[in-house]
Design an enzyme around this catalytic site. Structure first.
Site, PDB file in Angstrom:
ATOM      1  CG  HIS A  37      -0.172   0.231   2.571  1.00 31.25           C
ATOM      2  ND1 HIS A  37       0.660  -0.825   3.069  1.00 31.25           N
ATOM      3  CD2 HIS A  37       0.226   1.151   3.195  1.00 31.25           C
ATOM      4  CE1 HIS A  37       1.136  -0.151   4.135  1.00 31.25           C
ATOM      5  NE2 HIS A  37       1.149   0.981   4.406  1.00 31.25           N
ATOM      6  CG  HIS A 121       7.806   4.937   0.122  1.00 30.30           C
ATOM      7  ND1 HIS A 121       7.510   5.663   1.018  1.00 30.30           N
ATOM      8  CD2 HIS A 121       7.826   3.531   0.978  1.00 30.30           C
ATOM      9  CE1 HIS A 121       7.764   5.267   2.331  1.00 30.30           C
ATOM     10  NE2 HIS A 121       7.656   3.926   2.261  1.00 30.30           N
TER      11      HIS A 121
END
Length: 180
Positions: A37, A121
């Site tokens: 995620h 990220h």
């Protein structure tokens, strides 16, 4: 008290491609498909009383849906002794704007701001102290494209410890909409 964070889900076709980056690197604790995620804002332990207030505040955030490109692999720390291996996302600006909007709202509710600079990220692996080099992975996947997806919502996740790492479950979804 649940341990919570706001984030973006990554579609399964992209997580399938990201899982192919896995290799035998000493000290690597690879993330599973369900753990991939993009964290927008980590909250930590939240009381039930605070949960409704923070969800209500998040419901008022207005942001246009946007297209996100998952590309490249990098690391936090030195490639010879990494702390974290990650896949990058572009453009960073709409993700950073969501992070900022959430941060401002959560601070008004008494949740502390993250001190580190926000860098969107997708964490692929975390490393212990005796980490091996990820330099070969950076060379092989540094310019790889893993896919694009339309971001139409952000999510409030609960994080529970499990035998193979944290298990994330969705508490609430917040649709992105115009007007912000």
């Amino acid at each position: 008290m649940p341990r919570l964070f706001f984030g973006l889900e990554v579609p399964s076709e992209i997580t399938d491609r990201l899982l192919k980056v896995r290799s035998a690197v000493p000290g690597a604790k690879w993330q599973s498909a369900g753990q991939l995620h993009i964290t927008l804002l980590f909250l930590g332990m939240v009381s039930q009383e605070d949960l409704e207030a923070l969800a209500g505040s998040a419901r008022d955030i207005k942001s246009e849906p946007f297209l996100l490109d998952v590309a490249g692999v990098g690391c936090f720390g030195q490639s010879e002794r990494p702390k974290n291996l990650w896949a990058g996302v572009q453009p960073e600006a709409p993700v950073a704007a969501l992070n900022k909007a959430l941060g401002v709202r959560m601070e008004t509710l008494g949740f502390g701001a993250e001190r580190r600079v926000f860098r969107p990220h997708i964490t692929l692996a975390r490393f212990k102290r005796k980490a091996g080099s990820v330099e070969p992975l950076l060379v092989e996947y540094g310019d790889s494209r893993f896919g694009q997806f339309q971001v139409t919502e952000f999510v409030l996740f609960e994080s529970k410890p499990g035998p193979t790492g944290s298990v994330y479950s969705v508490i609430e979804r917040f649709p992105l909409r115009t007007g912000g």
